[in-house]
Design a protein around this motif. Structure first.
Motif, PDB file in Angstrom:
ATOM      1  N   GLN A  51      -6.725   8.886   4.208  1.00 40.02           N
ATOM      2  CA  GLN A  51      -7.173   7.881   3.248  1.00 40.02           C
ATOM      3  C   GLN A  51      -8.528   8.232   2.646  1.00 40.02           C
TER       4      GLN A  51
ATOM      5  N   THR B 227      -1.382   9.089   7.899  1.00 35.06           N
ATOM      6  CA  THR B 227      -1.710   8.319   6.696  1.00 35.06           C
ATOM      7  C   THR B 227      -3.162   7.870   6.711  1.00 35.06           C
TER       8      THR B 227
ATOM      9  N   TRP C 190      -4.501   1.957  -3.761  1.00 33.07           N
ATOM     10  CA  TRP C 190      -3.863   2.725  -2.698  1.00 33.07           C
ATOM     11  C   TRP C 190      -3.161   3.964  -3.247  1.00 33.07           C
TER      12      TRP C 190
ATOM     13  N   GLU D 196      -9.886   3.596  -0.359  1.00 33.38           N
ATOM     14  CA  GLU D 196      -8.757   2.963   0.305  1.00 33.38           C
ATOM     15  C   GLU D 196      -9.183   2.310   1.615  1.00 33.38           C
TER      16      GLU D 196
ATOM     17  N   SER E  24       0.831  -1.204   0.000  1.00 32.72           N
ATOM     18  CA  SER E  24       0.000   0.000   0.000  1.00 32.72           C
ATOM     19  C   SER E  24       0.866   1.255   0.000  1.00 32.72           C
TER      20      SER E  24
ATOM     21  N   HIS F 108      -7.565   4.258  -7.516  1.00 33.02           N
ATOM     22  CA  HIS F 108      -8.445   3.764  -6.473  1.00 33.02           C
ATOM     23  C   HIS F 108      -9.630   3.037  -7.116  1.00 33.02           C
TER      24      HIS F 108
END
Length: 290
Positions: free
Chosen positions: A183, A179, A56, A187, A28, A61
């Motif tokens: 997202q 992170t 990712w 994701e 990822s 996506h």
């Protein structure tokens, strides 16, 4: 780090120049200075390609799970990237779900693999079925909450009483919190499940291992909160000719915490299967510091 059109998606990848059999990895995301990148530097100096798996980050996506499932699709994507780059055979390495991609490669495209290097990613015990863990579901549901991310990944990492590692782990947790907070909905919904979901029992999983015929290095962590020592040993004793290295003082986050330690073992393994002198002594020790 360019985009590559593959099939009906675009994959984001990083390439580090070097010599010898190329090393491909997919996941990822990748940590800057991680062990695959270390393998591209002196003294090993390998060509390394890191592929951000479809679904990712900067790769395309997807609104739905691919028809062939995530792990088989990601494995096929590695071969598609290799084809575009003119690479026939390669060493594959991956961490956790990235290692799961490698196990599917070893079964699906063994002719492409010079070797598989699995890091904290031996296919899971079949206890609880073949769906992803409840911990993964908790992360998906609470990905915007820093305390959920910190608590869940703290369990996965395993305990430590090493101050330098604790400092590095805290830095890593902060990156993970950022992170997950960033997202997309697509994701967040990715839930690849356990490798080889057709194996419903540990013995059926062992049968799949016994069918694998590529050189395999299994790097495992005995404080791992995701992959049990039993799962690692099951792979090691059933894959013919496999080599396994297990560390008592490591957990599931060892690729982020101890990249040079991993790179040294990979260098030794590559020298063994290629019959060359290994330069592992030139890979410096980890400090566990951010």
């Amino acid at each position: 780090m360019p985009h590559m059109p593959v099939d009906d998606v675009s994959l984001w990848y990083d390439e580090f120049s070097g010599e010898g059999m190329p090393i491909l990895a997919s996941a990822s995301s990748f940590e800057p200075g991680g062990y695959p990148e270390i393998l591209s530097r002196d003294p090993l100096g390998r060509r390394v390609i890191q592929i951000q798996a479809r679904g990712w980050g900067r790769s395309t996506h997807l609104a739905e799970t691919p028809p062939d499932g995530w792990l088989d699709t990601w494995a096929d994507d590695v071969c598609r990237v290799a084809d575009e780059l003119g690479i026939d055979r390669f060493v594959y390495t991956g961490v956790s779900h990235g290692a799961g991609i490698g196990w599917h490669l070893a079964r699906r495209h063994p002719e492409r693999l010079a070797a598989l290097i699995s890091v904290v990613g031996a296919p899971h015990d079949r206890a609880g079925g073949t769906a992803s863990s409840a911990g993964r579901a908790a992360v998906i549901a609470g990905r915007k909450d820093p305390e959920v991310i910190r608590a869940q990944f703290g369990k996965l990492a395993g305990w430590t009483d090493e101050p330098r590692r604790e400092a590095g782990r805290e830095h890593m947790f902060r990156r993970m919190i950022d992170t997950f907070a960033g997202q997309s909905e697509e994701e967040a919904r990715i839930n690849q499940g356990k490798p080889f979901p057709e194996a419903r029992t540990d013995e059926e999983l062992a049968e799949i291992f016994r069918s694998i015929r590529v050189p395999v290095l299994i790097l495992g962590a005995l404080r791992d909160g995701v992959i049990s020592p039993e799962a690692t040993l099951r792979a090691a004793v059933n894959v013919r000719g496999a080599k396994a290295v297990l560390w008592e003082d490591e957990g599931h986050m060892m690729a982020g915490e101890s990249p040079a330690r991993l790179a040294r073992e990979v260098a030794v393994f590559l020298s063994e299967i290629e019959g060359s002198a290994h330069p592992a002594d030139g890979i410096v020790s980890d400090t566990f510091a951010p």
